[in-house]
Write an enzyme that holds these catalytic residues in place. Structure first.
Site, PDB file in Angstrom:
ATOM      1  N   LYS A  25      48.924  14.404-114.803  1.00  0.00           N
ATOM      2  CA  LYS A  25      48.675  15.839-114.623  1.00  0.00           C
ATOM      3  C   LYS A  25      47.917  16.395-115.820  1.00  0.00           C
ATOM      4  CE  LYS A  25      52.632  16.525-111.634  1.00  0.00           C
ATOM      5  NZ  LYS A  25      54.043  16.887-111.500  1.00  0.00           N
ATOM      6  N   ASP A  85      53.851  24.675-108.286  1.00  0.00           N
ATOM      7  CA  ASP A  85      54.432  23.625-107.440  1.00  0.00           C
ATOM      8  C   ASP A  85      54.773  24.192-106.054  1.00  0.00           C
ATOM      9  OD1 ASP A  85      54.532  21.074-108.504  1.00  0.00           O
ATOM     10  OD2 ASP A  85      56.414  21.382-109.585  1.00  0.00           O
ATOM     11  N   GLN A 109      58.876  19.291-114.558  1.00  0.00           N
ATOM     12  CA  GLN A 109      58.868  17.996-113.881  1.00  0.00           C
ATOM     13  C   GLN A 109      60.292  17.618-113.449  1.00  0.00           C
ATOM     14  OE1 GLN A 109      56.036  16.143-113.202  1.00  0.00           O
ATOM     15  NE2 GLN A 109      57.376  14.777-112.054  1.00  0.00           N
TER      16      GLN A 109
END
Ligand code: NDP
Length: 282
Positions: free
Chosen positions: A54, A121, A98
């Protein structure tokens, strides 16, 4: 019939290049680059690989990268305070934590603390709710990336019999909402589903996200069906495979995603797309 390969790697590269060009142009016009904060708590090796990817994608797109790794014993309160600080920063447009987080931290509490307009997200109940009420803002990356791939087939989704295997909050459920919004007729299967085989056999579009290597035999796939394999499984020999038996499914399908090189690359590209949207709007 032998299926055409839905090449997620190539589609993702093109998307990332168009995002990079947009950022270059916005910055030349005097705007800030999009800022993305990826927070990892602890040193889970699998998460570390995702976070590194990422970070790289972020840098290549010209984004401001605000990634950080917090110690494994970081308290929930400390993590919430860090999210509050990032929520308040004008140069940070997207925040992700995460998953999985260590056991002493409740993931739902963390997700709900991220400002919904920075939740790139798409996991915050606000963003899930917007998707469920047909007013999506920041949609979960993996299912939205699948929709981008499906567009590339040029096939209409309206009225299609779609079967989703797996019903998690990050894959199956938002995938169902995306397909419903595209006017497909959607069946969602999970571990309590009866006669999975017949459901898959009837499907014109199958999306599988369970996490069990080759659990869908290729001969279950209806002739001409589209097959999207979200599963990523590492085998004992170190290689990766999906949840669908690839070669036999390919013989029946019209389109199929490979693993690796299918849905995976689209997830990161869609994360960048969401961050771009959070920074500049549509
Ligand atoms: P979860 O474990 O959260 O969810 C798995 C789902 O599969 C659950 O809904 C579960 O049912 C269902 N399931 C389990 N066994 C069966 C069965 N025998 N028949 C039908 N359904 C079953 O996993 P995730 O959604 O997080 O991930 C799924 C897979 O997708 C993994 O391989 C993961 O690595 C991959 N993944 C890939 C991404 C990408 O970018 N390509 C992104 C995210 C995930 P129940 O609800 O009843 O428990």
């Amino acid at each position: 019939m032998s299926a055409q390969i839905l090449d997620g790697k190539a589609i993702a590269l093109a998307l990332r290049e168009s995002i990079r060009q947009t950022v270059e142009q916005k910055v030349a016009e005097g705007q800030r680059p999009p800022g993305l904060a990826v927070i990892m708590v602890g040193e889970d090796p699998a998460s570390a690989v995702y976070v590194r990817n990422k970070k790289l994608a972020c840098e290549k797109a010209g984004f401001l990268d605000v990634s950080e790794v917090l110690a494994e014993d970081t308290t929930q309160e400390a993590l919430l305070s860090r999210i509050d600080e990032l929520n308040a920063r004008d140069d940070v447009h997207g925040i992700i934590v995460q998953l999985p987080v260590p056991d002493h931290i409740d993931p739902e509490t963390i997700i709900e603390r991220i400002a919904p307009h920075k939740d790139v997200d798409g996991f915050h109940p606000y963003n899930m709710g917007r998707l469920a009420t047909r007013m999506p803002v920041l949609a979960p990356c993996t299912p939205h990336g699948v929709m981008t791939m499906l567009e590339k087939t040029g096939l209409p989704l309206r009225g299609l019999n779609a079967v989703i295997v797996g019903a998690s909050n990050i894959v199956g459920v938002p995938m169902a909402l995306e397909l419903l919004n595209a006017r497909a007729t959607v069946t969602v299967c999970h571990s309590a589903t009866k006669d999975l085989e017949q459901k898959v056999r009837d499907a014109e579009l199958v999306v599988v996200g369970v996490g069990r290597p080759n659990m869908i035999p290729g001969h279950w796939i209806k002739s001409g069906a589209i097959v999207i394999d979200v599963g990523i499984n590492r085998l004992d020999d170190g290689s990766l495979c999906g949840d669908v038996e690839f070669e036999t499914a390919k013989a029946n399908a019209s389109w199929i995603t490979p693993v690796p090189g299918g849905v995976g690359p689209m997830t990161i590209a869609t994360l960048l797309q969401n961050t771009l949207k959070a920074a500049y709007g549509d």
